[in-house]
Write a protein that holds these residues in place. Structure first.
Motif, PDB file in Angstrom:
ATOM      1  N   HIS A  89      51.525  43.167  43.516  1.00  0.00           N
ATOM      2  CA  HIS A  89      52.964  43.628  43.583  1.00  0.00           C
ATOM      3  C   HIS A  89      53.424  44.809  42.819  1.00  0.00           C
ATOM      4  CE1 HIS A  89      57.141  42.577  42.821  1.00  0.00           C
ATOM      5  NE2 HIS A  89      57.043  43.085  41.655  1.00  0.00           N
ATOM      6  N   VAL A  90      52.968  45.057  41.637  1.00  0.00           N
ATOM      7  CA  VAL A  90      53.272  46.184  40.840  1.00  0.00           C
ATOM      8  C   VAL A  90      52.723  47.545  41.722  1.00  0.00           C
ATOM      9  CG1 VAL A  90      52.629  47.833  38.852  1.00  0.00           C
ATOM     10  CG2 VAL A  90      53.058  45.378  38.736  1.00  0.00           C
ATOM     11  N   ARG A  91      51.660  47.759  42.418  1.00  0.00           N
ATOM     12  CA  ARG A  91      51.190  48.745  42.998  1.00  0.00           C
ATOM     13  C   ARG A  91      52.079  49.057  44.440  1.00  0.00           C
ATOM     14  NH1 ARG A  91      45.080  48.409  41.373  1.00  0.00           N
ATOM     15  NH2 ARG A  91      45.537  49.557  39.373  1.00  0.00           N
ATOM     16  N   ARG A  92      52.642  47.799  45.024  1.00  0.00           N
ATOM     17  CA  ARG A  92      53.361  47.957  46.269  1.00  0.00           C
ATOM     18  C   ARG A  92      54.741  48.226  45.920  1.00  0.00           C
ATOM     19  NH1 ARG A  92      52.396  42.957  47.559  1.00  0.00           N
ATOM     20  NH2 ARG A  92      54.304  42.221  46.906  1.00  0.00           N
ATOM     21  N   THR A  93      55.219  47.636  44.936  1.00  0.00           N
ATOM     22  CA  THR A  93      56.772  47.781  44.653  1.00  0.00           C
ATOM     23  C   THR A  93      57.293  48.808  43.639  1.00  0.00           C
ATOM     24  OG1 THR A  93      56.837  45.903  43.051  1.00  0.00           O
ATOM     25  CG2 THR A  93      57.357  45.324  45.561  1.00  0.00           C
ATOM     26  N   HIS A  94      56.205  49.050  42.775  1.00  0.00           N
ATOM     27  CA  HIS A  94      56.447  50.057  41.687  1.00  0.00           C
ATOM     28  C   HIS A  94      55.276  51.067  41.584  1.00  0.00           C
ATOM     29  CE1 HIS A  94      59.454  47.084  40.237  1.00  0.00           C
ATOM     30  NE2 HIS A  94      58.569  46.234  40.641  1.00  0.00           N
ATOM     31  N   PRO A  95      55.261  51.847  42.652  1.00  0.00           N
ATOM     32  CA  PRO A  95      54.001  52.733  42.947  1.00  0.00           C
ATOM     33  C   PRO A  95      53.833  53.742  41.653  1.00  0.00           C
ATOM     34  CG  PRO A  95      55.683  53.523  44.523  1.00  0.00           C
ATOM     35  CD  PRO A  95      56.142  52.232  43.657  1.00  0.00           C
ATOM     36  N   GLY A  96      54.727  54.034  41.025  1.00  0.00           N
ATOM     37  CA  GLY A  96      54.626  54.927  39.798  1.00  0.00           C
ATOM     38  C   GLY A  96      54.403  54.242  38.264  1.00  0.00           C
ATOM     39  N   SER A  97      54.328  52.886  38.268  1.00  0.00           N
ATOM     40  CA  SER A  97      54.193  52.251  37.245  1.00  0.00           C
ATOM     41  C   SER A  97      52.555  51.715  36.945  1.00  0.00           C
ATOM     42  CB  SER A  97      54.780  51.017  37.188  1.00  0.00           C
ATOM     43  OG  SER A  97      56.222  51.027  37.293  1.00  0.00           O
ATOM     44  N   GLU A  98      52.079  51.675  35.974  1.00  0.00           N
ATOM     45  CA  GLU A  98      50.548  50.998  35.568  1.00  0.00           C
ATOM     46  C   GLU A  98      50.714  49.779  35.281  1.00  0.00           C
ATOM     47  OE1 GLU A  98      46.736  51.368  35.583  1.00  0.00           O
ATOM     48  OE2 GLU A  98      48.154  53.086  35.914  1.00  0.00           O
ATOM     49  N   PRO A  99      50.191  48.652  35.910  1.00  0.00           N
ATOM     50  CA  PRO A  99      50.193  47.501  35.636  1.00  0.00           C
ATOM     51  C   PRO A  99      49.824  47.079  34.241  1.00  0.00           C
ATOM     52  CG  PRO A  99      48.704  47.857  37.583  1.00  0.00           C
ATOM     53  CD  PRO A  99      49.174  49.069  36.947  1.00  0.00           C
ATOM     54  N   MET A 100      50.304  45.944  33.801  1.00  0.00           N
ATOM     55  CA  MET A 100      49.526  45.479  32.611  1.00  0.00           C
ATOM     56  C   MET A 100      48.099  45.155  32.603  1.00  0.00           C
ATOM     57  SD  MET A 100      52.354  42.876  31.240  1.00  0.00           S
ATOM     58  CE  MET A 100      53.057  41.985  32.597  1.00  0.00           C
ATOM     59  N   THR A 101      47.498  45.119  31.623  1.00  0.00           N
ATOM     60  CA  THR A 101      46.000  44.650  31.351  1.00  0.00           C
ATOM     61  C   THR A 101      46.075  43.169  31.572  1.00  0.00           C
ATOM     62  OG1 THR A 101      46.081  44.414  28.895  1.00  0.00           O
ATOM     63  CG2 THR A 101      45.459  46.654  29.612  1.00  0.00           C
ATOM     64  N   PRO A 102      44.831  42.510  32.060  1.00  0.00           N
ATOM     65  CA  PRO A 102      44.756  41.289  31.983  1.00  0.00           C
ATOM     66  C   PRO A 102      45.327  40.424  30.883  1.00  0.00           C
ATOM     67  CG  PRO A 102      42.577  42.187  32.848  1.00  0.00           C
ATOM     68  CD  PRO A 102      43.483  43.310  32.266  1.00  0.00           C
ATOM     69  N   THR A 103      44.841  41.034  29.485  1.00  0.00           N
ATOM     70  CA  THR A 103      45.190  40.179  28.199  1.00  0.00           C
ATOM     71  C   THR A 103      46.817  40.579  28.054  1.00  0.00           C
ATOM     72  OG1 THR A 103      43.159  41.032  27.265  1.00  0.00           O
ATOM     73  CG2 THR A 103      44.747  40.473  25.917  1.00  0.00           C
ATOM     74  N   ALA A 104      47.452  41.584  28.309  1.00  0.00           N
ATOM     75  CA  ALA A 104      48.857  41.791  28.182  1.00  0.00           C
ATOM     76  C   ALA A 104      49.480  40.836  29.052  1.00  0.00           C
ATOM     77  CB  ALA A 104      49.249  43.301  28.290  1.00  0.00           C
ATOM     78  N   PHE A 105      49.097  40.895  30.224  1.00  0.00           N
ATOM     79  CA  PHE A 105      49.395  39.766  31.466  1.00  0.00           C
ATOM     80  C   PHE A 105      49.536  38.446  30.829  1.00  0.00           C
ATOM     81  CE2 PHE A 105      49.151  37.039  35.099  1.00  0.00           C
ATOM     82  CZ  PHE A 105      50.364  37.409  35.838  1.00  0.00           C
ATOM     83  N   PHE A 106      48.234  37.963  30.292  1.00  0.00           N
ATOM     84  CA  PHE A 106      48.194  36.464  29.997  1.00  0.00           C
ATOM     85  C   PHE A 106      49.354  36.472  28.882  1.00  0.00           C
ATOM     86  CE2 PHE A 106      46.558  33.637  26.592  1.00  0.00           C
ATOM     87  CZ  PHE A 106      46.308  32.586  27.458  1.00  0.00           C
TER      88      PHE A 106
END
Length: 73
Positions: free
Chosen positions: A37-54
């Motif tokens: 989702h992040v890569r598709r809708t926010h191409p300039g953003s870096e996704p959170m790490t798995p730990t940060a996401f959790f």
């Protein structure tokens, strides 16, 4: 695809659905779906790490940081 391969693929798909449903029941989203989702809708953003996401999902579920979250009373 043989019948055995087809059956294995169907069981694997079912297992993924069950695991995703269980994660959602306890407030944990699917990290891979989040990254897509992040890569598709926010191409300039870096996704959170798995730990940060959790941690973010846990905080959202339990209302940490001023978010609504789950309340039993």
């Amino acid at each position: 695809m043989t019948q055995a391969e087809s059956l294995r693929a169907r069981w694997a798909s079912l297992a993924r659905c069950v695991c995703d449903g269980a994660r959602l029941m306890v407030g944990q989203g699917n990290y891979d779906a989040y990254v897509a989702h992040v890569r598709r809708t926010h191409p300039g953003s870096e996704p959170m790490t798995p730990t940060a996401f959790f941690r973010e999902r846990q905080n959202a579920r339990y209302g940490i940081g001023g978010r609504g979250g789950f309340r039993c009373c």
